[in-house]
Scaffold this active site. Structure first.
Site, short mmCIF file in Angstrom:
data_model
loop_
_atom_site.label_atom_id
_atom_site.label_comp_id
_atom_site.label_asym_id
_atom_site.label_seq_id
_atom_site.Cartn_x
_atom_site.Cartn_y
_atom_site.Cartn_z
N ASP A 109 4.87 -1.36 4.23
CA ASP A 109 5.87 -0.91 3.25
C ASP A 109 5.93 0.62 3.17
OD1 ASP A 109 3.85 -1.88 0.31
OD2 ASP A 109 3.42 -0.68 2.10
N THR A 132 1.33 -5.06 9.92
CA THR A 132 0.25 -4.94 8.93
C THR A 132 -0.47 -6.28 8.84
OG1 THR A 132 -0.31 -4.68 6.58
CG2 THR A 132 1.91 -5.46 7.07
N ASP A 136 2.32 -8.96 3.52
CA ASP A 136 2.88 -8.78 2.17
C ASP A 136 4.33 -8.31 2.19
OD1 ASP A 136 1.41 -5.46 1.50
OD2 ASP A 136 2.38 -6.34 3.27
#
Ligand code: F6P
Length: 328
Positions: A109, A132, A136
């Protein structure tokens, strides 16, 4: 394929926490670009490298023999300077000076937040790949590296279960995920843990103590998986709290840490990263930008950065319900 006018040279970089499969993605970006007649430049050290103009030619041969390697050959770095408008202006000026027409950003993000600003402030077209281990990001079922990280953690937890059973011990195992519990939940199910502590679920120590006391009636040892971002604290803190309530228990704590970030990517991560890397090039050539490539129900799709970053991804409710049943 009709290509967007003016995209003859793309830059690619990796940013934020590295993850296994990033090299597979870089390889697919570089080789798909070559196949489409587009020049590919690797930016070394993420946004920091963009500001310093630290680059390397990323032709088909430059990405030989890396699909099986963890980490990222372009390295990664967090850049304070890029957080400033002046830093981003330097980066944009470097891209223009090098004749780079568009970017592929591989990261999480924070990476995509920077990419959005490059577009808003300088009109730079960026397509992101979800690199990542945390898983998420909305807009994709899995992020690149998540599968490998969970496999690494579960292999370690299986080993811990051997020694826990030999000594009738209670083990608290802390896994990564920053402020999300996707790694922890997948590990808990796959490793047959008796309990899991998750940032997304308000669990109290009382509930954990009751569950462990009940498990002790039928099991000589137990495993509790703790997501590092849990609101009750990490594994060490939670173990300390439980010990004060169950002093008769023999318990130990293991924090897996950065082990979960390394290692050779699984087949799932290699194949998914390759699909995503190729899709990133084709989307850029079609004029797409300010969006992240994802894989949802086996299909490659594109999600605007604003949604990928802004919409918090929820844990699968069926898995949350399943854990206590399977831990019986
Ligand atoms: O975002 C990936 C991640 O591994 C998180 O799970 C973890 O909390 C963080 O990075 C660790 O960051 P660093 O590598 O800077 O210690």
């Amino acid at each position: 394929m009709s290509t967007s006018p003016g995209i003859g040279h793309i830059g690619v970089f990796t940013s934020g926490g590295d993850s296994p499969g990033m090299n597979a993605a870089l390889r697919a970006v570089a080789r798909t670009a070559a196949h489409r007649g587009v020049r590919c430049t690797g930016i070394i050290g993420g946004y920091d490298g963009m500001i310093r103009g630290n680059v390397t030619d990323l032709g088909p041969r430059a990405v030989s023999n890396i699909i099986q390697r963890g980490g990222t050959i372009l390295r990664s770095a967090r850049s304070e300077e890029f957080r400033t408008k002046e830093g981003r202006a330097k980066a944009a000026a470097n891209l223009q000076a090098m004749g780079i027409d568009a970017l592929v950003a591989i990261g999480g993000d924070g990476t995509f937040t920077g990419a959005r600003l490059l577009f808003e402030e300088h009109g730079v077209h960026v397509i992101g790949l979800p690199g990542t281990i945390d898983n998420d990001l909305s807009g994709t079922d899995r992020t690149i590296g998540f599968d490998t990280a969970v496999n690494t953690a579960v292999e370690a937890i299986d080993k811990l279960r051997d020694t826990a059973a030999s000594h009738d011990r209670l083990f608290f195992v802390e896994v990564m995920g920053r402020d999300s519990g996707f790694i922890a939940l997948a590990c808990a199910i796959a490793a047959g843990a008796e309990y899991v502590m998750l940032p997304e679920v308000a669990q109290r120590i009382d509930e954990l103590v009751d569950a462990l006391a009940q498990a002790k009636q039928t099991k000589s040892s137990s495993i509790v998986v703790v997501a590092e971002g849990d609101e009750e604290g990490g594994a060490l803190e939670i173990a300390h709290k439980v010990k004060s309530r169950l002093p008769q228990y023999d318990m130990r704590v293991t924090v897996l840490g950065h082990l979960q970030r390394g290692g050779s990517p699984t087949v799932l991560d290699r194949v998914m990263a390759s699909r995503m890397g190729a899709a990133a090039i084709d989307h850029l050539l079609r004029g797409a930008h300010d969006a992240m490539v994802g894989e949802v129900c086996g299909t490659i799709c594109l999600t605007p950065f604003a949604e990928a970053i802004g919409r918090r991804k929820t844990l699968p409710p069926d898995l949350l319900d399943l854990l206590p049943v399977l831990a019986t």
